[in-house]
Design a protein around this motif. Structure first.
Motif, PDB file in Angstrom:
ATOM      1  N   ILE A 156       0.838  -1.196   0.000  1.00 31.22           N
ATOM      2  CA  ILE A 156       0.000   0.000   0.000  1.00 31.22           C
ATOM      3  C   ILE A 156       0.878   1.253   0.000  1.00 31.22           C
ATOM      4  O   ILE A 156       1.831   1.354   0.769  1.00 31.22           O
ATOM      5  N   ILE A 157       0.518   2.203  -0.842  1.00 34.50           N
ATOM      6  CA  ILE A 157       1.113   3.539  -0.855  1.00 34.50           C
ATOM      7  C   ILE A 157       0.033   4.483  -0.354  1.00 34.50           C
ATOM      8  O   ILE A 157      -1.097   4.451  -0.848  1.00 34.50           O
ATOM      9  N   ALA A 158       0.353   5.317   0.637  1.00 31.95           N
ATOM     10  CA  ALA A 158      -0.596   6.292   1.160  1.00 31.95           C
ATOM     11  C   ALA A 158      -0.361   7.625   0.467  1.00 31.95           C
ATOM     12  O   ALA A 158       0.760   8.125   0.437  1.00 31.95           O
ATOM     13  N   GLY A 159      -1.396   8.199  -0.104  1.00 34.69           N
ATOM     14  CA  GLY A 159      -1.273   9.474  -0.802  1.00 34.69           C
ATOM     15  C   GLY A 159      -2.417  10.400  -0.455  1.00 34.69           C
ATOM     16  O   GLY A 159      -3.439   9.981   0.075  1.00 34.69           O
ATOM     17  N   GLY A 160      -2.253  11.642  -0.747  1.00 35.21           N
ATOM     18  CA  GLY A 160      -3.315  12.608  -0.517  1.00 35.21           C
ATOM     19  C   GLY A 160      -3.306  13.149   0.897  1.00 35.21           C
ATOM     20  O   GLY A 160      -3.396  12.381   1.859  1.00 35.21           O
ATOM     21  N   LEU A 161      -3.145  14.442   1.024  1.00 31.55           N
ATOM     22  CA  LEU A 161      -3.175  15.153   2.305  1.00 31.55           C
ATOM     23  C   LEU A 161      -1.993  14.837   3.213  1.00 31.55           C
ATOM     24  O   LEU A 161      -2.025  15.147   4.392  1.00 31.55           O
ATOM     25  N   ILE A 162      -0.938  14.234   2.688  1.00 32.53           N
ATOM     26  CA  ILE A 162       0.281  13.981   3.466  1.00 32.53           C
ATOM     27  C   ILE A 162       1.067  15.289   3.499  1.00 32.53           C
ATOM     28  O   ILE A 162       1.543  15.754   2.470  1.00 32.53           O
ATOM     29  N   THR A 163       1.193  15.897   4.698  1.00 31.91           N
ATOM     30  CA  THR A 163       1.809  17.223   4.757  1.00 31.91           C
ATOM     31  C   THR A 163       2.974  17.351   5.722  1.00 31.91           C
ATOM     32  O   THR A 163       3.713  18.320   5.647  1.00 31.91           O
ATOM     33  N   ASP A 164       3.130  16.390   6.637  1.00 31.94           N
ATOM     34  CA  ASP A 164       4.212  16.546   7.607  1.00 31.94           C
ATOM     35  C   ASP A 164       4.744  15.184   8.046  1.00 31.94           C
ATOM     36  O   ASP A 164       4.245  14.135   7.627  1.00 31.94           O
ATOM     37  N   LYS A 165       5.765  15.234   8.898  1.00 35.37           N
ATOM     38  CA  LYS A 165       6.430  14.006   9.347  1.00 35.37           C
ATOM     39  C   LYS A 165       5.466  13.079  10.088  1.00 35.37           C
ATOM     40  O   LYS A 165       5.541  11.858   9.946  1.00 35.37           O
ATOM     41  N   GLU A 166       4.561  13.637  10.854  1.00 26.54           N
ATOM     42  CA  GLU A 166       3.585  12.826  11.578  1.00 26.54           C
ATOM     43  C   GLU A 166       2.721  12.018  10.607  1.00 26.54           C
ATOM     44  O   GLU A 166       2.444  10.834  10.846  1.00 26.54           O
ATOM     45  N   ASP A 167       2.306  12.642   9.506  1.00 25.74           N
ATOM     46  CA  ASP A 167       1.520  11.933   8.494  1.00 25.74           C
ATOM     47  C   ASP A 167       2.332  10.795   7.877  1.00 25.74           C
ATOM     48  O   ASP A 167       1.824   9.685   7.679  1.00 25.74           O
ATOM     49  N   VAL A 168       3.593  11.066   7.568  1.00 20.98           N
ATOM     50  CA  VAL A 168       4.464  10.064   6.955  1.00 20.98           C
ATOM     51  C   VAL A 168       4.676   8.891   7.911  1.00 20.98           C
ATOM     52  O   VAL A 168       4.478   7.728   7.533  1.00 20.98           O
ATOM     53  N   THR A 169       5.057   9.175   9.144  1.00 23.73           N
ATOM     54  CA  THR A 169       5.326   8.093  10.095  1.00 23.73           C
ATOM     55  C   THR A 169       4.058   7.329  10.447  1.00 23.73           C
ATOM     56  O   THR A 169       4.106   6.115  10.647  1.00 23.73           O
ATOM     57  N   GLY A 170       2.923   8.027  10.490  1.00 24.82           N
ATOM     58  CA  GLY A 170       1.658   7.338  10.766  1.00 24.82           C
ATOM     59  C   GLY A 170       1.304   6.340   9.680  1.00 24.82           C
ATOM     60  O   GLY A 170       0.916   5.206   9.957  1.00 24.82           O
ATOM     61  N   ALA A 171       1.451   6.755   8.425  1.00 23.99           N
ATOM     62  CA  ALA A 171       1.136   5.861   7.304  1.00 23.99           C
ATOM     63  C   ALA A 171       2.111   4.693   7.238  1.00 23.99           C
ATOM     64  O   ALA A 171       1.703   3.539   7.063  1.00 23.99           O
ATOM     65  N   LEU A 172       3.411   4.984   7.385  1.00 23.47           N
ATOM     66  CA  LEU A 172       4.412   3.913   7.332  1.00 23.47           C
ATOM     67  C   LEU A 172       4.253   2.965   8.511  1.00 23.47           C
ATOM     68  O   LEU A 172       4.372   1.745   8.363  1.00 23.47           O
ATOM     69  N   GLY A 173       3.944   3.509   9.689  1.00 19.22           N
ATOM     70  CA  GLY A 173       3.731   2.683  10.871  1.00 19.22           C
ATOM     71  C   GLY A 173       2.518   1.784  10.759  1.00 19.22           C
ATOM     72  O   GLY A 173       2.454   0.731  11.392  1.00 19.22           O
ATOM     73  N   ALA A 174       1.553   2.190   9.943  1.00 21.88           N
ATOM     74  CA  ALA A 174       0.349   1.385   9.736  1.00 21.88           C
ATOM     75  C   ALA A 174       0.547   0.295   8.699  1.00 21.88           C
ATOM     76  O   ALA A 174      -0.338  -0.516   8.460  1.00 21.88           O
ATOM     77  N   GLY A 175       1.717   0.286   8.041  1.00 21.98           N
ATOM     78  CA  GLY A 175       1.994  -0.773   7.080  1.00 21.98           C
ATOM     79  C   GLY A 175       2.177  -0.323   5.649  1.00 21.98           C
ATOM     80  O   GLY A 175       2.493  -1.140   4.775  1.00 21.98           O
TER      81      GLY A 175
END
Length: 189
Positions: A156-175
């Motif tokens: 899975i690639i998470a896209g859309g509304l990714i704006t900061d480090k918290e968004d990046v780490t949250g998506a990567l941490g979720a898999g």
């Protein structure tokens, strides 16, 4: 490039530059990201745009639905495969990603999750034959990302509304294996 090679690149650098105009392309080419999603262009310019990406030593994925002059038919994937040096394609249309896979391109199925009905539809109708990876938008839903990792059986690639480090780490941490963003500040994280 095959899916395994792409996943290795994303493991080393999980941020993808999604570019929507020539200025964004110039910034992405100067960035440290190794994978670009091309979200703009037309049938007269896409070959040269992909060539610029490849000349910079980066990987190019063309969003078929956003290239002016391409149709929603499988011939669009044939055009990209034969006329450019793109590594793969992105589309919301399973028939296009399926055809791209047949042609040896890496295929990314983009899905928009607007509500629980859309999520259920993806879970019921997603075909593993239609895509190598799935890009989910918006990408700010860790619980849903975990669920899609399980149900699709695809990275899975998470896209859309990714704006900061918290968004990046949250998506990567979720898999998620990567995040895509049009925000140049995210590209340098």
């Amino acid at each position: 490039m095959d899916t395994h090679q792409l996943l290795e690149l994303l493991d080393a650098g999980p941020v993808i530059a999604a570019v929507k105009d020539p200025a964004g392309l110039a910034r992405a080419l100067d960035s440290d990201v190794s994978v670009l999603f091309l979200l703009y262009g037309d049938i007269l310019t896409i070959r040269d745009t992909v060539a610029r990406v490849r000349e910079a030593g980066k990987r190019a994925f063309v969003h078929l639905d956003l290239i002016e002059g391409l149709s929603t038919r499988e011939i669009s994937a044939d055009f990209i495969a034969r006329s450019t040096a793109a590594d793969g394609v992105i589309s919301t249309k399973p028939a296009l990603t399926r055809r791209a896979r047949e042609l040896g391109l890496v295929a990314i199925q983009r899905i928009f999750l607007l509500d629980s009905m859309a999520l259920k539809s993806v879970e019921r109708h997603f075909s593993q034959e239609s895509a190598d990876l799935v890009e989910v938008l918006p990408g700010l839903m860790p619980k849903i990302i975990r669920q899609l990792c399980r149900t699709t059986g695809r990275p899975i690639i998470a896209g859309g509304l990714i704006t900061d480090k918290e968004d990046v780490t949250g998506a990567l941490g979720a898999g998620a294996v990567a995040v895509s963003s049009t925000n140049p500040a995210v590209w340098s994280m």
